[in-house]
Design a protein around this motif. Structure first.
Motif, PDB file in Angstrom:
ATOM      1  N   ASP A 191       0.808  -1.214   0.000  1.00  0.00           N
ATOM      2  CA  ASP A 191       0.000   0.000   0.000  1.00  0.00           C
ATOM      3  C   ASP A 191       0.843   1.268   0.000  1.00  0.00           C
ATOM      4  O   ASP A 191       0.294   2.364  -0.062  1.00  0.00           O
ATOM      5  CB  ASP A 191      -0.921   0.012   1.237  1.00  0.00           C
ATOM      6  N   LYS A 192       2.143   1.144   0.082  1.00  0.00           N
ATOM      7  CA  LYS A 192       3.012   2.317   0.149  1.00  0.00           C
ATOM      8  C   LYS A 192       3.136   2.953  -1.235  1.00  0.00           C
ATOM      9  O   LYS A 192       3.371   2.261  -2.225  1.00  0.00           O
ATOM     10  CB  LYS A 192       4.393   1.935   0.669  1.00  0.00           C
ATOM     11  N   THR A 193       2.986   4.275  -1.280  1.00  0.00           N
ATOM     12  CA  THR A 193       3.067   5.006  -2.544  1.00  0.00           C
ATOM     13  C   THR A 193       4.036   6.177  -2.405  1.00  0.00           C
ATOM     14  O   THR A 193       4.454   6.536  -1.300  1.00  0.00           O
ATOM     15  CB  THR A 193       1.687   5.543  -2.960  1.00  0.00           C
ATOM     16  N   GLY A 194       4.363   6.791  -3.538  1.00  0.00           N
ATOM     17  CA  GLY A 194       5.211   7.981  -3.515  1.00  0.00           C
ATOM     18  C   GLY A 194       6.522   7.745  -2.781  1.00  0.00           C
ATOM     19  O   GLY A 194       7.170   6.715  -2.933  1.00  0.00           O
ATOM     20  N   TRP A 195       6.907   8.739  -1.970  1.00  0.00           N
ATOM     21  CA  TRP A 195       8.163   8.641  -1.225  1.00  0.00           C
ATOM     22  C   TRP A 195       8.114   7.581  -0.139  1.00  0.00           C
ATOM     23  O   TRP A 195       9.165   7.125   0.345  1.00  0.00           O
ATOM     24  CB  TRP A 195       8.542   9.991  -0.626  1.00  0.00           C
ATOM     25  N   ASP A 196       6.929   7.141   0.267  1.00  0.00           N
ATOM     26  CA  ASP A 196       6.838   6.030   1.214  1.00  0.00           C
ATOM     27  C   ASP A 196       7.278   4.718   0.572  1.00  0.00           C
ATOM     28  O   ASP A 196       7.652   3.770   1.269  1.00  0.00           O
ATOM     29  CB  ASP A 196       5.398   5.875   1.740  1.00  0.00           C
ATOM     30  N   ALA A 197       7.230   4.663  -0.753  1.00  0.00           N
ATOM     31  CA  ALA A 197       7.610   3.455  -1.484  1.00  0.00           C
ATOM     32  C   ALA A 197       8.986   3.592  -2.127  1.00  0.00           C
ATOM     33  O   ALA A 197       9.388   2.753  -2.930  1.00  0.00           O
ATOM     34  CB  ALA A 197       6.562   3.160  -2.566  1.00  0.00           C
ATOM     35  N   TRP A 198       9.718   4.641  -1.752  1.00  0.00           N
ATOM     36  CA  TRP A 198      11.002   4.939  -2.403  1.00  0.00           C
ATOM     37  C   TRP A 198      11.890   5.627  -1.384  1.00  0.00           C
ATOM     38  O   TRP A 198      11.417   6.414  -0.562  1.00  0.00           O
ATOM     39  CB  TRP A 198      10.743   5.858  -3.591  1.00  0.00           C
ATOM     40  N   SER A 199      13.169   5.339  -1.388  1.00  0.00           N
ATOM     41  CA  SER A 199      14.070   5.932  -0.399  1.00  0.00           C
ATOM     42  C   SER A 199      15.036   6.900  -1.063  1.00  0.00           C
ATOM     43  O   SER A 199      15.225   6.871  -2.285  1.00  0.00           O
ATOM     44  CB  SER A 199      14.867   4.825   0.312  1.00  0.00           C
ATOM     45  N   GLN A 200      15.660   7.734  -0.234  1.00  0.00           N
ATOM     46  CA  GLN A 200      16.649   8.661  -0.769  1.00  0.00           C
ATOM     47  C   GLN A 200      17.848   7.905  -1.336  1.00  0.00           C
ATOM     48  O   GLN A 200      18.443   8.317  -2.342  1.00  0.00           O
ATOM     49  CB  GLN A 200      17.121   9.621   0.333  1.00  0.00           C
ATOM     50  N   GLU A 201      18.200   6.783  -0.712  1.00  0.00           N
ATOM     51  CA  GLU A 201      19.317   5.971  -1.214  1.00  0.00           C
ATOM     52  C   GLU A 201      19.006   5.430  -2.609  1.00  0.00           C
ATOM     53  O   GLU A 201      19.873   5.415  -3.495  1.00  0.00           O
ATOM     54  CB  GLU A 201      19.607   4.810  -0.260  1.00  0.00           C
TER      55      GLU A 201
END
Length: 288
Positions: free
Chosen positions: A144-154
């Motif tokens: 259910d994670k979308t946007g920056w919740d589904a992606w990291s800075q690394e």
């Protein structure tokens, strides 16, 4: 005391740092950097990045001192991050997906099986449209994670690095191809003998028999090396085919699809991006 001046980041640099670096082009620009420059110049709005989602809009709004506004639906919707998956039973090894991937997350060679490197895939969708046999699916992998919740800075930093390397490599290939073309055009012509006119037949120059023999031997050795390299490449391809590592959908390629593949290969050759299974380069020398 010596003071070293450090140039601060430009506004475009700061904006680019806040983008997810998926290089998906959904913002309407060819990559994240051009979009950042467009925002900095006031030519694009800061709500055109679906992979960044609403959190991405909020980050940019804070930097720009602007209100948080909804993501522009014309550019797409915020969604769980997908991963590209290639159906090996349908893949025909056309290399079109490899050419479309902005971060070199696809490996393979012409008429060989292609596969995705999951750790590098940004879920940009760019490999899907050029696939002539629809063998690529985008599968959500973040729940259910979308946007920056589904992606990291690394992950964003790694994607930017891969994209920058690809852009640099393509620039080198274009430069090398242009240099080879210029060298061919500028190659010196055979000088005319004294008294001869342009277009007139000239008397052949006598070459010492020993020198001619040495040249013939060198050319024969060169041809033998090239032929051996081609034989090795052919044997390797046949071995992979026996192991089932080759494309399984070759018979289903229509003339239209083959024309598309041929055109793509021609473009690759024009910029010097030769196929991995080629055995010779422009000078007919075996690849190392």
């Amino acid at each position: 005391m010596t003071v070293t001046a450090i140039s601060p980041k430009t506004l475009a640099d700061q904006i680019e740092d806040l983008l997810p670096q998926t290089q998906c082009t959904k913002c309407g620009y060819p990559a994240c950097r051009p979009y950042a420059e467009a925002i900095a110049a006031g030519e694009a709005n800061y709500n055109q990045c679906p992979p960044g989602g609403q959190e991405g809009v909020a980050r940019l709004a804070r930097l720009l001192g602007q209100p948080v506004i909804p993501l522009n639906p014309d550019n797409g919707v915020e969604r769980p991050r997908p991963l590209a998956i290639i159906d090996e039973n349908l893949c025909i090894g056309c290399t079109l997906c490899m050419q479309a991937c902005p971060v070199d997350a696809i490996v393979g060679a012409a008429k060989q099986m292609h596969t995705i490197i999951p750790e590098l895939c940004t879920g940009c969708d760019l490999c899907v449209p050029p696939c002539p046999v629809d063998c690529i699916a985008m599968v959500p992998v973040t729940g259910d994670k979308t946007g920056w919740d589904a992606w990291s800075q690394e992950q964003a930093d790694a994607a930017r690095l891969m994209h920058d390397r690809r852009v640099a490599r393509e620039a080198r290939e274009r430069t090398a191809a242009e240099a080879r073309k210029a060298a061919r055009v500028a190659a010196p012509r055979e000088p005319l003998s004294p008294g001869a006119t342009e277009g007139a037949a000239t008397t052949p120059t006598t070459v010492a028999t020993g020198a001619t023999g040495a040249t013939d031997d060198a050319q024969a050795q060169k041809r033998a090396i090239i032929q051996a390299a081609m034989d090795r490449a052919r044997a390797k391809k046949e071995e992979l085919a026996k192991l089932g590592a080759g494309p399984k959908n070759i018979e289903a390629v229509s003339p239209e699809v083959q024309a598309q593949i041929d055109a793509a290969e021609a473009r690759r050759r024009r910029i010097g991006a030769t196929r991995e299974d080629d055995s010779t380069n422009d000078n007919d020398e075996p690849r190392r």
